[in-house]
Scaffold this motif. Structure first.
Motif, PDB file in Angstrom:
ATOM      1  N   UNK A 160      30.945 -54.192 -55.106  1.00 16.56           N
ATOM      2  CA  UNK A 160      30.102 -53.131 -54.528  1.00 16.56           C
ATOM      3  C   UNK A 160      29.512 -53.609 -53.214  1.00 16.56           C
ATOM      4  N   UNK A 161      28.996 -54.835 -53.199  1.00 21.16           N
ATOM      5  CA  UNK A 161      28.428 -55.397 -51.975  1.00 21.16           C
ATOM      6  C   UNK A 161      29.488 -55.503 -50.883  1.00 21.16           C
ATOM      7  N   UNK A 162      30.680 -55.971 -51.251  1.00 20.76           N
ATOM      8  CA  UNK A 162      31.756 -56.103 -50.265  1.00 20.76           C
ATOM      9  C   UNK A 162      32.172 -54.736 -49.726  1.00 20.76           C
ATOM     10  N   UNK A 163      32.249 -53.742 -50.614  1.00 23.17           N
ATOM     11  CA  UNK A 163      32.652 -52.392 -50.198  1.00 23.17           C
ATOM     12  C   UNK A 163      31.642 -51.784 -49.227  1.00 23.17           C
ATOM     13  N   UNK A 164      30.350 -51.955 -49.528  1.00 17.18           N
ATOM     14  CA  UNK A 164      29.318 -51.401 -48.639  1.00 17.18           C
ATOM     15  C   UNK A 164      29.387 -52.069 -47.266  1.00 17.18           C
ATOM     16  N   UNK A 165      29.541 -53.393 -47.256  1.00 14.49           N
ATOM     17  CA  UNK A 165      29.642 -54.105 -45.980  1.00 14.49           C
ATOM     18  C   UNK A 165      30.877 -53.652 -45.199  1.00 14.49           C
ATOM     19  N   UNK A 199      21.750 -51.602 -35.784  1.00 18.61           N
ATOM     20  CA  UNK A 199      22.450 -50.387 -36.242  1.00 18.61           C
ATOM     21  C   UNK A 199      23.229 -50.702 -37.528  1.00 18.61           C
ATOM     22  N   UNK A 200      23.955 -51.810 -37.525  1.00 16.44           N
ATOM     23  CA  UNK A 200      24.736 -52.191 -38.705  1.00 16.44           C
ATOM     24  C   UNK A 200      23.826 -52.401 -39.914  1.00 16.44           C
ATOM     25  N   UNK A 201      22.704 -53.070 -39.695  1.00 17.85           N
ATOM     26  CA  UNK A 201      21.784 -53.344 -40.802  1.00 17.85           C
ATOM     27  C   UNK A 201      21.198 -52.047 -41.360  1.00 17.85           C
ATOM     28  N   UNK A 202      20.861 -51.122 -40.474  1.00 21.18           N
ATOM     29  CA  UNK A 202      20.303 -49.844 -40.920  1.00 21.18           C
ATOM     30  C   UNK A 202      21.316 -49.065 -41.752  1.00 21.18           C
ATOM     31  N   UNK A 203      22.551 -49.005 -41.269  1.00 23.16           N
ATOM     32  CA  UNK A 203      23.599 -48.282 -41.991  1.00 23.16           C
ATOM     33  C   UNK A 203      23.866 -48.947 -43.347  1.00 23.16           C
ATOM     34  N   UNK A 216      21.072 -48.092 -45.745  1.00 26.55           N
ATOM     35  CA  UNK A 216      21.163 -46.703 -46.214  1.00 26.55           C
ATOM     36  C   UNK A 216      22.285 -46.537 -47.235  1.00 26.55           C
ATOM     37  N   UNK A 217      23.414 -47.178 -46.969  1.00 27.04           N
ATOM     38  CA  UNK A 217      24.531 -47.088 -47.913  1.00 27.04           C
ATOM     39  C   UNK A 217      24.164 -47.743 -49.243  1.00 27.04           C
ATOM     40  N   UNK A 218      23.445 -48.861 -49.182  1.00 29.84           N
ATOM     41  CA  UNK A 218      23.035 -49.543 -50.407  1.00 29.84           C
ATOM     42  C   UNK A 218      22.053 -48.686 -51.196  1.00 29.84           C
ATOM     43  N   UNK A 219      21.116 -48.055 -50.497  1.00 30.33           N
ATOM     44  CA  UNK A 219      20.145 -47.194 -51.174  1.00 30.33           C
ATOM     45  C   UNK A 219      20.833 -45.991 -51.823  1.00 30.33           C
ATOM     46  N   UNK A 239      13.356 -52.314 -51.608  1.00 30.64           N
ATOM     47  CA  UNK A 239      13.337 -52.971 -50.303  1.00 30.64           C
ATOM     48  C   UNK A 239      14.629 -53.772 -50.137  1.00 30.64           C
ATOM     49  N   UNK A 240      15.372 -53.457 -49.102  1.00 28.18           N
ATOM     50  CA  UNK A 240      16.607 -54.190 -48.800  1.00 28.18           C
ATOM     51  C   UNK A 240      16.305 -55.039 -47.578  1.00 28.18           C
ATOM     52  N   UNK A 241      16.024 -56.292 -47.842  1.00 30.92           N
ATOM     53  CA  UNK A 241      15.489 -57.205 -46.834  1.00 30.92           C
ATOM     54  C   UNK A 241      16.612 -57.925 -46.096  1.00 30.92           C
ATOM     55  N   UNK A 242      16.822 -57.559 -44.834  1.00 29.81           N
ATOM     56  CA  UNK A 242      17.833 -58.213 -44.006  1.00 29.81           C
ATOM     57  C   UNK A 242      17.168 -59.053 -42.916  1.00 29.81           C
ATOM     58  N   UNK A 243      16.014 -59.632 -43.263  1.00 28.95           N
ATOM     59  CA  UNK A 243      15.359 -60.558 -42.341  1.00 28.95           C
ATOM     60  C   UNK A 243      16.147 -61.864 -42.298  1.00 28.95           C
TER      61      UNK A 243
END
Length: 410
Positions: free
Chosen positions: A33-38, A61-65, A68-71, A99-103
């Motif tokens: 699932x993680x690989x597919x979303x990425x 932009x990539x992180x936002x998309x 959103x896809x993960x949510x 919270x999807x933290x991409x820090x």
């Protein structure tokens, strides 16, 4: 950077970050699932950016998309209720968006934790490297297949079996406790060591080295130094070893892609910054109480950053090999030792030691004996080099043998 260059570049640098964070969010049983979303995120970028042009901040932009896809996935997946709700002990009506933290910090933490999950002792070494290349380095299946001299179907099956094993064992994506970290760190370092070597001594057909693979191994090893629990002397020793070897990358290939042997390398092409980095980590590594094979190999690699021959150089290298064979014997280390023995004590002693090894099916064995017999018995030198030529798997190795044979006077 143009769009056609930017997206592949960002895929290499950002896919692995997004995947690691999402793997941690969804759990080990949802790696796909993680690989597919990425992957979908980058597919969306390639389609939309071609129509509308590049966004002001492509990475953001990539992180936002991806978020959103993960949510969206969480909202429509029963995992959302079965896992997230239970963990937060909230009713569905009280539940807020996760919270999807991409820090930067969470990306580093997620990659480090994922590294320990992937490098579980129950997973075969080749599968560990394959999963590391895929999830932690962002390599495509075609690239992994090339690295292993295999095909996509075989690699996909290997990775699938490894993922199934991780699910079966319910491996947590987290740093284990201190006792288990000390046990598992050896496996992690072994995987990173093999990963580096796959790039530095690539077995791929007609590819002498894969610099990108080795640099990824260095990057992942650096991650270990960023956490107090994993910032340990063997990690420093491995980083020193990698740095010393990587410092000679640019000198190892000629203008036409041919292999340039150590004695013929232009030391002006060696990377002095990487040599300094290697010295720094080697110094740190000796502050621990134990000596690993990485310490000894780093010592050997250090002396190879000094081009000039000297008695001190080759006697030091020989002593490092002697210690290495005591703590972890390997036929290849024993073979490499005989070259240092020749430099330190002369060819006759080295020939006798090399022939005792009897590695008759290995092209490096015959290549070394061919080198040692030059000017001692040139007919034997040519005999061994011809055998090495027949056994060599890559075009680069065969070219080296041909050049050596051509240079011998018989």
């Amino acid at each position: 950077m143009q769009q056609q260059e930017l997206i592949p570049h960002l895929f290499r640098t950002e896919y692995r970050k997004i995947t690691a964070v999402l793997c941690k969010l969804f759990g080990i049983d949802k790696i796909e699932v993680a690989e597919d979303i990425a992957s979908d995120t980058f597919l969306h970028a390639s389609e939309l950016w071609g129509l509308r042009g590049l966004p002001e901040n492509p990475v953001a932009w990539l992180y936002t998309v991806a978020k959103n896809k993960a949510k969206d996935r969480l909202k429509r997946d029963t995992l959302y209720h079965n896992k997230i709700v239970q963990q937060m002990q909230l009713s569905t009506s009280e539940l807020q968006e996760p919270d999807i933290d991409l820090s930067d910090q969470n990306i580093k933490d997620s990659q480090l934790q994922m590294m320990f999950a992937i490098c579980h002792p129950a997973i075969p070494p080749e599968a560990q490297i394959g999963l590391s290349l895929r999830i932690l380095c962002g390599f495509g299946i075609d690239e992994i297949a090339a690295a292993f001299l295999s095909n996509k179907e075989t690699i996909n099956k290997r990775l699938h079996r490894a993922k199934e094993k991780l699910r079966e064992l319910n491996i947590k994506i987290e740093l284990p406790g201190e006792t288990e970290i000390n046990q598992r760190l050896d496996t992690v370092l072994a995987t990173l060591y093999l990963l580096f070597n796959e790039g530095y001594y690539s077995q791929a057909r007609d590819i002498t080295m894969r610099k990108d693979v080795s640099l990824e191994a260095i990057r992942l090893t650096h991650l270990l130094t960023g956490d107090r629990a994993t910032n340990k002397p063997p990690v420093h020793a491995l980083l020193a070893l990698m740095s010393f070897h990587a410092s000679r990358f640019e000198a190892r290939l000629g203008q036409n892609g041919e292999t340039v042997l150590y004695d013929d390398q232009d030391e002006n092409l060696w990377d002095t910054d990487l040599v300094k980095q290697g010295k720094y980590f080697m110094q740190l590594s000796w502050e621990g109480g134990t000596i690993s094979k990485y310490h000894l190999e780093a010592g050997i690699a250090y002396w190879h950053t000094i081009k000039a021959d000297s008695v001190e150089k080759w006697e030091s290298i020989l002593q490092f090999y002697n210690q290495l064979l005591i703590i972890q014997y390997s036929p290849m280390a024993a073979l490499n030792r005989t070259y240092a023995l020749a430099k330190a004590n002369g060819k006759q002693e080295a020939i006798a030691e090399a022939e005792k090894l009897g590695l008759s099916g290995n092209h490096l064995y015959h290549s070394l004996l061919g080198e040692l017999y030059i000017d001692v018995d040139n007919s034997k030198a040519v005999e061994h080099l011809n055998i090495a030529l027949k056994l060599a798997k890559s075009k680069a190795d065969r070219e080296v043998m041909e050049r050596k044979i051509a240079g011998i006077k018989t």
